[in-house]
Scaffold this motif. Structure first.
Motif, mmCIF file in Angstrom:
data_model
loop_
_atom_site.group_PDB
_atom_site.id
_atom_site.type_symbol
_atom_site.label_atom_id
_atom_site.label_comp_id
_atom_site.label_asym_id
_atom_site.label_seq_id
_atom_site.Cartn_x
_atom_site.Cartn_y
_atom_site.Cartn_z
ATOM 1 N N PRO A 285 0.764 -1.326 0.122
ATOM 2 C CA PRO A 285 -0.136 0.224 0.045
ATOM 3 C C PRO A 285 0.710 1.141 0.052
ATOM 4 O O PRO A 285 0.824 2.057 1.033
ATOM 5 C CB PRO A 285 -0.694 -0.151 1.474
ATOM 6 N N VAL A 286 1.527 1.325 -1.289
ATOM 7 C CA VAL A 286 2.478 2.600 -1.175
ATOM 8 C C VAL A 286 1.644 3.863 -1.208
ATOM 9 O O VAL A 286 0.886 3.949 -2.168
ATOM 10 C CB VAL A 286 3.346 2.475 -2.258
ATOM 11 N N PRO A 287 1.816 4.813 -0.436
ATOM 12 C CA PRO A 287 1.167 5.992 -0.640
ATOM 13 C C PRO A 287 1.695 7.019 -1.758
ATOM 14 O O PRO A 287 2.750 6.796 -2.344
ATOM 15 C CB PRO A 287 1.535 6.821 0.843
ATOM 16 N N PRO A 288 0.750 7.701 -2.508
ATOM 17 C CA PRO A 288 1.121 8.730 -3.595
ATOM 18 C C PRO A 288 2.099 9.618 -2.877
ATOM 19 O O PRO A 288 2.172 10.200 -2.011
ATOM 20 C CB PRO A 288 -0.249 9.313 -3.821
ATOM 21 N N ASN A 289 3.043 9.983 -4.046
ATOM 22 C CA ASN A 289 4.288 10.768 -3.701
ATOM 23 C C ASN A 289 3.789 12.032 -3.079
ATOM 24 O O ASN A 289 4.368 12.694 -2.308
ATOM 25 C CB ASN A 289 4.885 11.112 -4.839
ATOM 26 N N ARG B 32 5.345 8.212 6.531
ATOM 27 C CA ARG B 32 6.056 7.834 7.871
ATOM 28 C C ARG B 32 5.327 6.639 8.396
ATOM 29 O O ARG B 32 6.106 5.593 8.680
ATOM 30 C CB ARG B 32 5.931 8.875 8.900
ATOM 31 N N GLU B 33 3.867 6.468 8.058
ATOM 32 C CA GLU B 33 3.386 5.220 8.773
ATOM 33 C C GLU B 33 3.536 4.425 8.029
ATOM 34 O O GLU B 33 3.553 2.859 8.391
ATOM 35 C CB GLU B 33 2.068 5.529 8.741
ATOM 36 N N PHE B 34 3.502 4.379 6.659
ATOM 37 C CA PHE B 34 3.855 3.471 5.641
ATOM 38 C C PHE B 34 5.120 2.630 5.938
ATOM 39 O O PHE B 34 5.230 1.268 6.030
ATOM 40 C CB PHE B 34 4.041 3.738 4.019
ATOM 41 N N TRP C 245 5.974 -1.283 7.711
ATOM 42 C CA TRP C 245 6.845 -2.177 6.735
ATOM 43 C C TRP C 245 7.970 -2.818 7.943
ATOM 44 O O TRP C 245 8.220 -3.862 7.869
ATOM 45 C CB TRP C 245 7.322 -1.408 5.472
ATOM 46 N N LEU C 246 8.721 -1.809 8.310
ATOM 47 C CA LEU C 246 9.639 -2.133 9.354
ATOM 48 C C LEU C 246 9.226 -3.063 10.403
ATOM 49 O O LEU C 246 9.861 -3.978 10.669
ATOM 50 C CB LEU C 246 10.490 -0.833 9.832
ATOM 51 N N ARG C 247 8.032 -2.467 10.952
ATOM 52 C CA ARG C 247 7.560 -3.724 12.167
ATOM 53 C C ARG C 247 7.246 -5.040 11.657
ATOM 54 O O ARG C 247 7.395 -6.010 12.200
ATOM 55 C CB ARG C 247 6.300 -2.853 12.597
ATOM 56 N N GLN C 248 6.891 -5.117 10.264
ATOM 57 C CA GLN C 248 6.342 -6.215 9.773
ATOM 58 C C GLN C 248 7.554 -7.215 9.338
ATOM 59 O O GLN C 248 7.585 -8.650 9.440
ATOM 60 C CB GLN C 248 5.636 -6.105 8.506
ATOM 61 N N GLN C 249 8.832 -6.640 9.218
ATOM 62 C CA GLN C 249 10.071 -7.451 8.886
ATOM 63 C C GLN C 249 10.486 -8.407 9.977
ATOM 64 O O GLN C 249 10.827 -9.659 9.483
ATOM 65 C CB GLN C 249 11.231 -6.429 8.321
ATOM 66 N N PRO C 250 10.761 -8.231 11.249
ATOM 67 C CA PRO C 250 10.666 -7.187 12.031
ATOM 68 C C PRO C 250 12.084 -6.447 11.716
ATOM 69 O O PRO C 250 13.081 -7.108 11.804
ATOM 70 C CB PRO C 250 10.413 -7.197 13.206
ATOM 71 N N LEU C 251 12.110 -5.033 11.892
ATOM 72 C CA LEU C 251 13.483 -4.093 11.685
ATOM 73 C C LEU C 251 13.402 -2.675 12.554
ATOM 74 O O LEU C 251 12.400 -2.207 12.201
ATOM 75 C CB LEU C 251 13.730 -3.998 9.755
ATOM 76 N N ALA D 91 11.900 10.643 13.924
ATOM 77 C CA ALA D 91 11.361 10.600 15.344
ATOM 78 C C ALA D 91 9.992 9.806 15.069
ATOM 79 O O ALA D 91 9.718 9.063 16.285
ATOM 80 C CB ALA D 91 10.915 12.104 15.698
ATOM 81 N N HIS D 92 9.182 9.820 14.180
ATOM 82 C CA HIS D 92 8.152 9.032 14.131
ATOM 83 C C HIS D 92 8.566 7.469 14.145
ATOM 84 O O HIS D 92 7.810 6.633 14.656
ATOM 85 C CB HIS D 92 7.423 9.269 12.747
ATOM 86 N N ILE D 93 9.721 7.094 13.586
ATOM 87 C CA ILE D 93 9.964 5.574 13.819
ATOM 88 C C ILE D 93 10.891 5.209 14.961
ATOM 89 O O ILE D 93 11.160 3.971 15.188
ATOM 90 C CB ILE D 93 10.620 4.987 12.484
ATOM 91 N N GLY D 94 11.080 6.403 15.921
ATOM 92 C CA GLY D 94 12.038 5.901 16.819
ATOM 93 C C GLY D 94 13.441 5.871 16.774
ATOM 94 O O GLY D 94 14.154 5.065 17.393
#
Length: 370
Positions: free
Chosen positions: A96-100, A108-110, A114-120, A137-140
């Protein structure tokens, strides 16, 4: 710009996210400075729309090729110094790639999901754009900016897209090669009866778009043999004409204009000999996929008898036969009429104005150029 020495890594895992449209020297600086600070560097490549002429996987492959050591065994990961690069293409349609143009939060959420699903969990984000601090900051993660003022490498993707071939100095040879490859260059063929302006228009279009064109090889051989070409020459003509097209591709920019093709050669085979070699028929059928677009030149300009052509009385007949052949081969085409200038404008309406062709080349659907 590929460093051979490394400094002690400051973090275990680093992250770089970008469209890389196209991948240029500023991006190389970003990756190389990031790699000097981490043990493993993840590079995420995505864009929505994702250009058909250089999709995410193509752009990711550029990075892998540039940073995989020469002579490496198959499967060797790309590296900068001792840092391993994990280059990942995130394809539109599968994710679900967001439009540019979507807001920062959506992007940021996308990536966070994705990182959380890897997990990474990256320790640090490297970027040259304003979005960097908020995204990190959003991904910590921590944040490190790399040449945000573009003082070290004075270039941006926007500037390159405005004049792709004028900024070759900022593109790695791997990337340069793509923009002179069959995957990027669009072949445009002009068809029609004799003396319908194909050569004149091909030359004019090449000049307008700053590219090259391929002349009709059958005409060349016919003149070389003083008009004594025979049935066996036709298959050779078709093959040699295709060879000339392939040889011209590395010298083309955006488009390669082609005067006539194997479909016309097959038609002349039937006209003069009432038969056609199966291999020549196969080459004619391949014209359905070989060309990005076909233009048919109408016989509405003055006939010029140069001593080699069939009588003018046959011109309308040949025109109808070309149109019928295109329909039978299910090849869409645009009919061109009027003066050279009027025909140029009709081509621009299909391919896009010459000054706008790069923007057209970056659309998702290659059928929507212009």
């Amino acid at each position: 710009m590929n460093p051979t020495s490394t400094s002690a890594a400051s973090w275990p895992i680093g992250l770089v996210v970008g469209k890389f449209l196209p991948f240029h020297a500023g991006h190389q600086l970003l990756l190389e400075q990031a790699a000097a600070r981490v043990q493993d560097l993840y590079v995420l490549v995505y864009s929505n729309p994702d250009p058909a002429t250089m999709d995410a996987e193509t752009r990711a492959s550029w990075i892998r090729q540039i940073y995989t050591p020469a002579g490496s065994e198959p499967g060797t990961p790309p590296r900068i110094g001792s840092t391993v690069l994990h280059v990942v293409a995130l394809p539109v349609g599968q994710l679900p790639v967001p439009p540019n143009e979507a807001d920062d939060h959506s992007h940021r959420e996308f990536v966070r999901r994705w990182l959380r699903q890897q997990p990474l969990r990256p320790d640090v984000v490297f970027a040259s754009e304003d979005y960097g601090p908020g995204f990190a900051a959003h991904i910590g993660a921590e944040y490190v900016g790399v040449d945000p003022a573009r003082t070290t490498v004075p270039i941006s993707g926007t500037r390159i897209r405005e004049d792709l071939y004028g900024h070759n100095a900022f593109l790695h040879p791997v990337v340069q090669a793509h923009f002179h490859s069959p995957q990027f260059i669009r072949k445009i063929v002009l068809m029609g009866a004799e003396s319908t302006g194909k050569s004149t228009l091909s030359k004019a279009l090449a000049a307008a778009y700053g590219t090259v064109w391929v002349h009709e090889y059958g005409r060349t051989l016919h003149e070389e043999k003083n008009g004594a070409t025979d049935f066996d020459d036709l298959l050779y003509i078709a093959h040699r004409h295709r060879e000339l097209e392939d040889e011209a591709v590395p010298h083309a920019r955006h488009f390669l204009f082609v005067d006539t093709n194997a479909a016309t050669t097959a038609q002349f085979s039937y006209f003069y000999y009432a038969r056609c070699a199966p291999e020549l028929m196969a080459l004619a059928a391949e014209c359905r996929q070989r060309y990005f677009h076909t233009f048919l030149c109408a016989p509405d300009i003055p006939y010029e008898d140069d001593g080699w052509r069939d009588p003018e009385a046959l011109r309308d007949f040949h025109h109808g036969m070309v149109a019928m052949q295109l329909d039978m081969l299910q090849i869409p085409y645009t009919l061109l009429t009027g003066s050279v200038e009027e025909r140029l404008q009709q081509v621009y309406a299909v391919l896009g104005e010459p000054q706008n062709v790069l923007a057209s080349a970056l659309t998702t659907d290659p059928r929507k150029w212009g």
